[in-house]
Write a protein that holds these residues in place. Structure first.
Motif, PDB file in Angstrom:
ATOM      1  N   ILE A 136       0.820  -1.224   0.000  1.00 49.22           N
ATOM      2  CA  ILE A 136       0.000   0.000   0.000  1.00 49.22           C
ATOM      3  C   ILE A 136       0.847   1.263   0.000  1.00 49.22           C
ATOM      4  O   ILE A 136       0.309   2.373  -0.053  1.00 49.22           O
ATOM      5  CB  ILE A 136      -0.971   0.028   1.204  1.00 49.22           C
ATOM      6  N   LEU A 137       2.169   1.117   0.043  1.00 52.69           N
ATOM      7  CA  LEU A 137       3.062   2.272   0.222  1.00 52.69           C
ATOM      8  C   LEU A 137       3.277   3.038  -1.083  1.00 52.69           C
ATOM      9  O   LEU A 137       3.569   2.451  -2.119  1.00 52.69           O
ATOM     10  CB  LEU A 137       4.406   1.792   0.761  1.00 52.69           C
ATOM     11  N   ARG A 138       3.158   4.375  -0.990  1.00 51.73           N
ATOM     12  CA  ARG A 138       3.408   5.224  -2.158  1.00 51.73           C
ATOM     13  C   ARG A 138       4.634   6.116  -1.980  1.00 51.73           C
ATOM     14  O   ARG A 138       5.140   6.661  -2.958  1.00 51.73           O
ATOM     15  CB  ARG A 138       2.177   6.094  -2.439  1.00 51.73           C
ATOM     16  N   GLY A 139       5.070   6.306  -0.748  1.00 49.81           N
ATOM     17  CA  GLY A 139       6.235   7.154  -0.517  1.00 49.81           C
ATOM     18  C   GLY A 139       6.710   7.036   0.913  1.00 49.81           C
ATOM     19  O   GLY A 139       6.037   6.466   1.770  1.00 49.81           O
ATOM     20  N   LEU A 140       7.904   7.554   1.188  1.00 54.68           N
ATOM     21  CA  LEU A 140       8.480   7.552   2.523  1.00 54.68           C
ATOM     22  C   LEU A 140       8.577   8.975   3.054  1.00 54.68           C
ATOM     23  O   LEU A 140       8.704   9.919   2.277  1.00 54.68           O
ATOM     24  CB  LEU A 140       9.870   6.911   2.491  1.00 54.68           C
ATOM     25  N   PRO A 141       8.571   9.167   4.395  1.00 53.02           N
ATOM     26  CA  PRO A 141       8.456   8.158   5.431  1.00 53.02           C
ATOM     27  C   PRO A 141       7.101   7.456   5.394  1.00 53.02           C
ATOM     28  O   PRO A 141       6.152   7.939   4.788  1.00 53.02           O
ATOM     29  CB  PRO A 141       8.628   8.947   6.735  1.00 53.02           C
ATOM     30  N   TYR A 142       7.045   6.333   6.096  1.00 49.19           N
ATOM     31  CA  TYR A 142       5.844   5.507   6.095  1.00 49.19           C
ATOM     32  C   TYR A 142       4.788   6.125   7.019  1.00 49.19           C
ATOM     33  O   TYR A 142       4.760   5.882   8.224  1.00 49.19           O
ATOM     34  CB  TYR A 142       6.213   4.090   6.547  1.00 49.19           C
ATOM     35  N   ASP A 143       3.950   6.973   6.452  1.00 48.14           N
ATOM     36  CA  ASP A 143       2.822   7.580   7.150  1.00 48.14           C
ATOM     37  C   ASP A 143       1.565   7.296   6.344  1.00 48.14           C
ATOM     38  O   ASP A 143       1.625   7.062   5.133  1.00 48.14           O
ATOM     39  CB  ASP A 143       3.012   9.095   7.300  1.00 48.14           C
ATOM     40  N   ARG A 144       0.404   7.369   6.988  1.00 47.01           N
ATOM     41  CA  ARG A 144      -0.859   7.039   6.326  1.00 47.01           C
ATOM     42  C   ARG A 144      -1.072   7.844   5.050  1.00 47.01           C
ATOM     43  O   ARG A 144      -1.558   7.323   4.036  1.00 47.01           O
ATOM     44  CB  ARG A 144      -2.030   7.256   7.289  1.00 47.01           C
ATOM     45  N   ALA A 145      -0.688   9.117   5.081  1.00 45.02           N
ATOM     46  CA  ALA A 145      -0.870   9.974   3.905  1.00 45.02           C
ATOM     47  C   ALA A 145      -0.066   9.493   2.710  1.00 45.02           C
ATOM     48  O   ALA A 145      -0.361   9.861   1.571  1.00 45.02           O
ATOM     49  CB  ALA A 145      -0.487  11.410   4.249  1.00 45.02           C
ATOM     50  N   GLN A 146       0.935   8.662   2.960  1.00 47.33           N
ATOM     51  CA  GLN A 146       1.798   8.151   1.892  1.00 47.33           C
ATOM     52  C   GLN A 146       1.378   6.747   1.456  1.00 47.33           C
ATOM     53  O   GLN A 146       2.128   6.078   0.763  1.00 47.33           O
ATOM     54  CB  GLN A 146       3.252   8.103   2.392  1.00 47.33           C
ATOM     55  N   THR A 147       0.188   6.313   1.879  1.00 44.67           N
ATOM     56  CA  THR A 147      -0.286   4.976   1.519  1.00 44.67           C
ATOM     57  C   THR A 147      -1.641   5.061   0.834  1.00 44.67           C
ATOM     58  O   THR A 147      -2.288   6.117   0.824  1.00 44.67           O
ATOM     59  CB  THR A 147      -0.439   4.083   2.771  1.00 44.67           C
ATOM     60  N   THR A 148      -2.083   3.938   0.299  1.00 45.67           N
ATOM     61  CA  THR A 148      -3.407   3.909  -0.335  1.00 45.67           C
ATOM     62  C   THR A 148      -4.526   3.962   0.698  1.00 45.67           C
ATOM     63  O   THR A 148      -5.693   4.054   0.323  1.00 45.67           O
ATOM     64  CB  THR A 148      -3.565   2.648  -1.204  1.00 45.67           C
ATOM     65  N   MET A 149      -4.196   3.934   1.996  1.00 47.06           N
ATOM     66  CA  MET A 149      -5.201   4.118   3.048  1.00 47.06           C
ATOM     67  C   MET A 149      -5.567   5.580   3.240  1.00 47.06           C
ATOM     68  O   MET A 149      -6.488   5.903   4.002  1.00 47.06           O
ATOM     69  CB  MET A 149      -4.701   3.537   4.370  1.00 47.06           C
ATOM     70  N   SER A 150      -4.869   6.476   2.566  1.00 56.01           N
ATOM     71  CA  SER A 150      -5.156   7.910   2.708  1.00 56.01           C
ATOM     72  C   SER A 150      -6.575   8.246   2.249  1.00 56.01           C
ATOM     73  O   SER A 150      -7.123   9.289   2.620  1.00 56.01           O
ATOM     74  CB  SER A 150      -4.141   8.737   1.923  1.00 56.01           C
ATOM     75  N   ALA A 151      -7.176   7.383   1.450  1.00 55.49           N
ATOM     76  CA  ALA A 151      -8.536   7.627   0.957  1.00 55.49           C
ATOM     77  C   ALA A 151      -9.598   7.401   2.027  1.00 55.49           C
ATOM     78  O   ALA A 151     -10.759   7.761   1.833  1.00 55.49           O
ATOM     79  CB  ALA A 151      -8.815   6.713  -0.244  1.00 55.49           C
TER      80      ALA A 151
END
Length: 746
Positions: A136-151
């Protein structure tokens, strides 16, 4: 007396694993004050109080299950201590830390899903100890806003758990519940069906249908593993006539269909949750794994899988959702478009998959990784002692594509990308190159590739505008095995037995069954299988009978070839080979396996998947014993003469297969043992795709008893490990040390 204080840097796989709440709890336990946060380099800690040394040691020794601590560095700290110990927000951006692979559902979350609380029956339950990470990761650091869970906006209940350092979901970025998280549904004909999605899917599976299941790294196709008609239906739709299917089941159900030794269970229960190759009990229909003595099995690794398997109550086929040879489908629209003709229903959800990740495939006994993917990637490997930290990119080979990035003294061997003969797999390869470069902020100084100019990966390397280091295929296999064993850069030469399909040699011929003497910087080809023509070129890899005819003719047995392969066009085949028309010579061990399998009638026409003939030959092999003798120069002609006599005498095929395996192992072991005995080699390394063959693997290890043997354990022996070897060779050649004298560089 002034209290102790210090700045502590923790490096490694320490984000997305519950490391900050672990630090918070540990500091409170030890009476320390300070703060902890994530940043681009890992985890940073400022601490005041007595016992800092004990605290630093515990950061490594008591780290969370999914953490991998590479270093704990303590330095001086100035300033005033806060009143207590706190977790503060992430600071800075960048990609200097490691990313955690996806992890199977932990026992606590599995129990919660089965329980009565607000996540009862919820298919996306997770915590800091389990759940999606890399997928689900789109970028670092690993935060929710950087994942597909941001939706998905977090509800008040999840927010309270997320903010509580004492909760196992503290800063769990994929945190979700039925109120605020992803949703599961079942659809047919692109229309959602009203009702319980799990119950609807189970009903279709029990009717003998095929269900597409969107999981963690892609979509699987599922059917009842005990239903011959369902298996035949799936094989027909997928155009996969005989390649073994992977199975998923609860532990008790798997134990009913497979022999699970303790090492198998340990590997199955690993957070990576790979497909594990185990011995079959022979109770499932032949259509699960035609001609095989083993099954590929895995445990459910997401709450969705747990719910599905527990409701179904037995073992399911769980195979990649794709047309054979193409990449696995990952998103909803793609699933509807490409799998409509395969599946009778779709178990779908609305959490996007950031990158396609096939299931890892491994074996516990003997330990080996056949496919490095979901659950293992992007875990990194340390560089062996003596290697420089220069950034390098290696692009691998044509088959079982994977790339390797070297950065900060570590190697990141990427996920399985498929065979780059397929156009869609080539697209995935280029997407992965861009993805890894951006995600890990990687700027290589050199790119390493195979010698073969026609490989898609080689062409990509040459188009990058960087210095290119070309590495011979089998030298890369040697280096990958050395690297897997942390053999030092200056550890001395080894004798490498490299057995695989095909690889372009440094002399321009096609290699595949070699003993190399060398190290990371260079290698000398000291012995190899006596070469035979590959009539038809690539056709010889697909049609084992072609190789059998050539080997039998070389052994003076053309009459046997005429009898065994009477239905094939032998005259034009022999004429082309005699004239050298599209019939290059090769020392391939893989094609030798094909030839023996063809002589035993295991594959009469074309192979339906890569390695089918060799896998059937392995599955057939009986107990170990004296093997067929090979001639001088690793000539298989005497072996074929003995095989011919056994065929005439009616010796069982299982005995013939065993004698072939053991004879081949002994012939190569004798060469390697000679090099060690002469003091020219310090150990023997085993690599190449044929080392996936557990029967051959055991025979070689037994024949090499008494000398140090280096085996693959974390890196595939097949071409999935080539990129690591290429990267290490490039680094070794770039190092300040000169290449050892007397070694011809491959």
């Amino acid at each position: 007396m002034k209290e102790a204080q210090g700045f502590i840097r923790v490096r490694g796989q320490v984000q997305g694993v519950g490391f900050r709440p672990f630090v918070w709890q540990l500091a409170r336990e030890m009476g320390l004050r300070g703060r902890v946060w994530n940043d681009a380099e890992g985890v940073a800690i400022e601490a005041w109080g007595e016992g800092l040394d004990r605290f630093a040691v515990a950061l490594r020794s008591r780290a969370p299950l999914l953490a991998r601590v590479d270093a704990v560095e303590v330095s001086a700290l100035a300033g005033e201590a806060p009143a207590g110990f706190e977790i503060v927000e992430t600071r800075g951006r960048g990609a200097e830390t490691r990313v955690t692979p996806d992890a199977a559902t932990c026992p606590d979350c599995a129990a919660e899903v089965r329980g009565q609380g607000r996540r009862a029956g919820y298919a996306f339950t997770n915590c800091t100890h389990c759940g999606p990470r890399f997928s689900i990761l789109r970028g670092l650091p690993y935060d929710r806003a950087q994942t597909t869970m941001s939706a998905f906006a977090i509800c008040a209940d999840c927010a309270a758990e997320y903010a509580d350092p004492g909760d196992r979901r503290f800063h769990a970025q994929p945190i979700a519940c039925p109120t605020c998280g992803p949703r599961l549904w079942y659809e047919v004909g692109e229309a959602e069906v009203e009702g319980d999605p799990i119950a609807l899917a189970v009903a279709e599976l029990r009717r003998g249908g095929v269900v597409a299941v969107k999981g963690l790294g892609g979509v699987h196709l599922a059917c009842d593993a005990a239903n011959p008609a369902a298996l035949a239906l799936l094989r027909g739709r997928k155009r996969r006539p005989s390649k073994p299917f992977a199975l998923m089941g609860c532990e008790a159900d798997l134990a009913r269909v497979a022999v699970l030794v303790e090492a198998d269970l340990v590997l199955l229960r690993d957070p990576a949750a790979p497909v594990v190759l185990v011995a079959s009990r022979g109770v499932l229909p032949e259509g699960v794994a035609p001609g095989m003595a083993s099954l590929g099995v895995m445990l459910p690794y997401t709450p969705l899988h747990h719910l599905l398997l527990e409701a179904f109550g037995s073992v399911l086929v769980m195979t990649s959702g794709n047309l054979s040879g193409e990449p696995q489908v990952v998103d909803n629209a793609e699933a509807r478009d490409k799998l409509a003709g395969f599946a009778d229903g779709f178990l779908m959800h609305d959490r996007d998959i950031a990158r396609r990740l096939d299931d890892s495939v491994e074996r516990a006994v003997p330990r080996m990784v056949l496919r490095r993917a979901r659950g293992r990637v992007p875990g990194v490997l340390p560089l062996p002692p003596g290697f420089p930290a220069r950034p390098v990119l290696a692009v691998g080979g044509q088959m079982k594509g994977a790339v390797c990035l070297v950065k900060q003294g570590q190697a990141l061997l990427g996920h399985h990308l498929g065979d780059l003969t397929d156009a869609l797999s080539v697209e995935e390869f280029h997407r992965a190159l861009a993805d890894y470069a951006a995600l890990f902020d990687h700027r290589p100084a050199v790119v390493a590739c195979d010698l073969h100019p026609g490989y898609a990966a080689t062409r990509a390397a040459e188009a990058m505008g960087l210095p290119v280091m070309r590495v011979q295929h089998h030298h890369a296999h040697l280096a990958a095995c050395l690297g897997d064993n942390l053999w030092p850069l200056d550890g001395g030469p080894v004798a490498a037995i490299v057995l695989d399909g095909l690889g372009l040699g440094s002399d321009g011929t096609i290699w595949g069954g070699e003993v190399l003497l060398g190290d990371y910087r260079g290698a000398e080809r000291v012995a190899h299988l006596a070469p035979a023509p590959l009539p038809g070129g690539d056709a010889a890899s697909r049609q084992p009978w072609r190789n059998a005819v050539m080997r039998l003719d070389q052994a003076g047995l053309p009459a046997l070839a005429d009898r065994l392969f009477a239905g094939h066009p032998l005259a034009p085949l022999r004429a082309a080979a005699a004239k050298g028309v599209n019939a290059p010579l090769s020392s391939s061990a893989g094609r030798l396996f094909d030839a023996v399998a063809a002589c035993l009638g295991l594959v009469t026409g074309a192979q339906s998947y890569e390695g089918e003939a060799a896998m059937r030959l392995e599955a057939l092999a009986g107990p170990e014993g004296p093997g067929y003798a090979f001639g001088p120069g690793l000539d298989p002609a005497p072996m074929f003469c003995a095989l011919s006599a056994d065929l005439a005498a009616g010796v069982p095929a299982a005995v013939i297969s065993a004698r072939f395996h053991d004879g081949l192992a002994q012939a190569f072991a004798d060469v390697a043992l000679g090099l060690v005995g002469q003091g020219r080699a310090k150990a023997v390394a085993l690599s190449g795709g044929c080392l996936q063959n557990a029967r051959l693997h055991r025979a070689l290890v037994a024949a090499l008893d008494g000398v140090p043997v280096l085996l693959h354990r974390q890196v595939p022996a097949n071409d999935g490990g080539l990129a690591l070897g290429q990267a290490l060779v490039a680094l070794a050649r770039e190092s300040a040390e000169a290449a050892p004298r007397g070694l011809e560089t491959c």
